[in-house]
Motif scaffolding. Structure first.
Motif, PDB file in Angstrom:
ATOM      1  N   ALA A 122    -110.863  -4.153  25.131  1.00 36.50           N
ATOM      2  CA  ALA A 122    -111.252  -2.887  24.985  1.00 36.50           C
ATOM      3  C   ALA A 122    -111.327  -2.711  26.604  1.00 36.50           C
ATOM      4  N   GLU A 123    -111.075  -1.112  27.111  1.00 37.22           N
ATOM      5  CA  GLU A 123    -110.714  -1.038  28.343  1.00 37.22           C
ATOM      6  C   GLU A 123    -111.913  -0.911  28.957  1.00 37.22           C
ATOM      7  N   ASP A 124    -113.426  -0.833  28.222  1.00 37.23           N
ATOM      8  CA  ASP A 124    -114.523  -0.782  29.129  1.00 37.23           C
ATOM      9  C   ASP A 124    -115.158  -2.312  28.983  1.00 37.23           C
ATOM     10  N   ALA A 125    -114.842  -2.550  28.370  1.00 39.69           N
ATOM     11  CA  ALA A 125    -114.562  -4.564  28.507  1.00 39.69           C
ATOM     12  C   ALA A 125    -115.292  -5.398  29.896  1.00 39.69           C
ATOM     13  N   PRO A 126    -116.205  -5.697  29.166  1.00 39.93           N
ATOM     14  CA  PRO A 126    -116.606  -6.127  31.291  1.00 39.93           C
ATOM     15  C   PRO A 126    -115.504  -7.233  31.839  1.00 39.93           C
ATOM     16  N   VAL A 127    -114.944  -6.962  33.224  1.00 39.95           N
ATOM     17  CA  VAL A 127    -114.330  -8.103  33.208  1.00 39.95           C
ATOM     18  C   VAL A 127    -115.170  -9.423  33.667  1.00 39.95           C
ATOM     19  N   THR A 128    -115.044 -11.017  33.423  1.00 38.74           N
ATOM     20  CA  THR A 128    -115.653 -11.953  33.322  1.00 38.74           C
ATOM     21  C   THR A 128    -115.048 -12.797  34.197  1.00 38.74           C
ATOM     22  N   PRO A 129    -115.316 -13.597  34.661  1.00 42.76           N
ATOM     23  CA  PRO A 129    -115.402 -14.110  35.303  1.00 42.76           C
ATOM     24  C   PRO A 129    -113.798 -15.309  34.304  1.00 42.76           C
ATOM     25  N   GLY A 130    -113.078 -15.854  35.059  1.00 47.60           N
ATOM     26  CA  GLY A 130    -111.965 -16.443  34.719  1.00 47.60           C
ATOM     27  C   GLY A 130    -111.577 -17.668  33.737  1.00 47.60           C
ATOM     28  N   LYS A 131    -112.620 -18.257  33.894  1.00 45.65           N
ATOM     29  CA  LYS A 131    -113.295 -19.425  32.820  1.00 45.65           C
ATOM     30  C   LYS A 131    -114.136 -19.186  31.700  1.00 45.65           C
ATOM     31  N   PHE A 132    -114.827 -17.898  31.535  1.00 48.63           N
ATOM     32  CA  PHE A 132    -116.060 -17.275  30.456  1.00 48.63           C
ATOM     33  C   PHE A 132    -115.350 -16.889  29.522  1.00 48.63           C
ATOM     34  N   GLY A 133    -116.087 -17.671  28.302  1.00 51.05           N
ATOM     35  CA  GLY A 133    -115.464 -17.907  27.630  1.00 51.05           C
ATOM     36  C   GLY A 133    -116.557 -17.517  26.098  1.00 51.05           C
ATOM     37  N   TYR A 134    -116.589 -17.147  24.853  1.00 49.69           N
ATOM     38  CA  TYR A 134    -117.227 -16.529  24.138  1.00 49.69           C
ATOM     39  C   TYR A 134    -116.326 -18.328  22.116  1.00 49.69           C
ATOM     40  N   ALA A 135    -117.843 -18.085  21.878  1.00 41.36           N
ATOM     41  CA  ALA A 135    -116.884 -19.122  20.721  1.00 41.36           C
ATOM     42  C   ALA A 135    -117.955 -18.676  19.147  1.00 41.36           C
ATOM     43  N   VAL A 136    -117.037 -18.575  18.080  1.00 44.22           N
ATOM     44  CA  VAL A 136    -117.818 -17.885  17.273  1.00 44.22           C
ATOM     45  C   VAL A 136    -117.930 -18.904  15.962  1.00 44.22           C
TER      46      VAL A 136
END
Length: 375
Positions: A122-136
């Protein structure tokens, strides 16, 4: 002595990275899965526009190697036609999402993966650092706790969904409907409090306090990934996470492919191990306990050919030992401590015990012939 260059970001398809053997083009499969036609198409594109070698990264992504400035545009067009690209580079850089490979059709993970993808796009999603990630990681028990991620979705001991900031032993209770929004809210919290930190665990280790609603204890992982049969298909290993286009094309004939962070692939529906050259089917193969970066000459910063050295050392590993062979002190392939690490330097090979590639060595200036005696 000049140290290795730290880029601080990961390559993508829309933002490739220059390496010693050309451009590295990273494909981030949506929801951690490639359909058979997509896997076969990637093999065809990598053969036509790369050097025929493909890496499976520790974040469950595929990297086409050896791409040139001339071959890059037709490669990207081919990936676009297979619906493997994000709308733009900004979205691609935020979509670092790792899914458990053991999700069931019709289960909650099938909902959570796309919902989180939409949220970070989404356009308003935070612009996180390049290696920042998520796990499901929403199976009955967690399997991805040792994989790189900053914000995690897991289940507590009672089966409820919890949102976890990496580095914390507690999480916040969420639902399937609220999980994606809550993950984005936690990413916003990180950005507002991070200071100079680029990863969640580092921020928490410095003493940052999570909101009070993060109080649900998380489970501790007991899963140990290995080649073998699963109810969903066959898990196969890849030495150093690398495969040829021929191997990928052969695997695509067996079934859809689910990505993992373990340098393994789950081949959907396979009832026996595919008889394909280059795959590991023996769970006791010592190559499964070795991580080796690309090394010289394919990496411009590599000081040694890492993978021939790793194969040389494999028979000398003792039970339970895990070896990291790094072409420089960056330690890209395994940023965490390992029981044994061999780091190449301009003065020879350093041996580090229970540490990272950049940690103080126990022995320095070793030759490849001397290393086996030290293990």
């Amino acid at each position: 002595m000049t140290g290795p260059e730290i880029k601080g970001w990961c390559p993508g398809a829309l933002r490739p990275m220059q390496s010693g053997d050309g451009l590295v083009v990273r494909i981030r499969p949506f929801n951690g899965r490639l359909r058979r036609a997509q896997a076969d198409g990637i093999a065809t594109l990598a053969a036509a526009h790369g050097n025929g070698m493909i890496d499976l990264s520790s974040r469950g992504n595929l990297q086409i190697r050896g791409v040139t400035e001339k071959s890059y545009p037709p490669l990207i067009e081919g990936l676009r036609r297979m619906a493997l690209l994000d709308p733009d580079e900004a979205v691609e850089s935020r979509r670092n999402i790792l899914l458990t490979p053991f999700w069931q059709t019709g289960g909650e993970t099938e909902t959570l993966g796309p919902a989180l993808t939409a949220a970070v796009s989404a356009e308003d999603a935070p612009v996180t650092p390049g290696k920042f990630g998520y796990a499901v990681d929403t199976g009955r028990e967690p399997v991805l706790q040792n994989a790189s991620a900053d914000i995690r979705l897991e289940r507590d001991a009672g089966g409820g969904l919890i949102l976890i900031a990496d580095g914390s032993d507690k999480g916040k209770a969420v639902t399937v409907e609220t999980a994606a929004d809550e993950a984005i809210a936690l990413a916003h919290w990180f950005m507002e409090n991070r200071g100079d930190h680029t990863r969640m665990a580092g921020l928490l280790a410095e003493g940052a306090k999570l909101p009070a609603d993060h109080f649900v204890p998380r489970q501790q992982q007991s899963h140990r990934p290995a080649p073998g049969y699963t109810p969903l298909g066959a898990m196969i290993g890849l030495a150093f996470g690398q495969l040829t286009v021929e191997t990928l094309a052969s695997l695509a004939k067996q079934g859809g492919l689910r990505m993992t962070p373990w340098r393994m692939l789950l081949v959907e529906g396979a009832r026996e191990f595919p008889g394909v050259e280059g795959v590991i089917t023996d769970p006791n193969d010592p190559l499964l306990r070795i991580v080796a970066c690309t090394g010289a000459p394919r990496c411009a910063q590599g000081l040694v050919e890492t993978r021939p050295l790793a194969r040389q050392l494999a028979p000398h590993l003792k039970d339970g030992q895990f070896l990291h062979v790094s072409g420089c002190a960056k330690g890209c392939a395994h940023p965490r401590p390992a029981s044994l690490t061999v780091t190449a330097t301009t003065e020879g090979l350093d041996l580090i015990r229970d540490g990272r590639a950049s940690d103080a060595p126990e022995q320095t200036g070793l030759t490849p012939q001397e290393i086996p005696e030290t293990l």
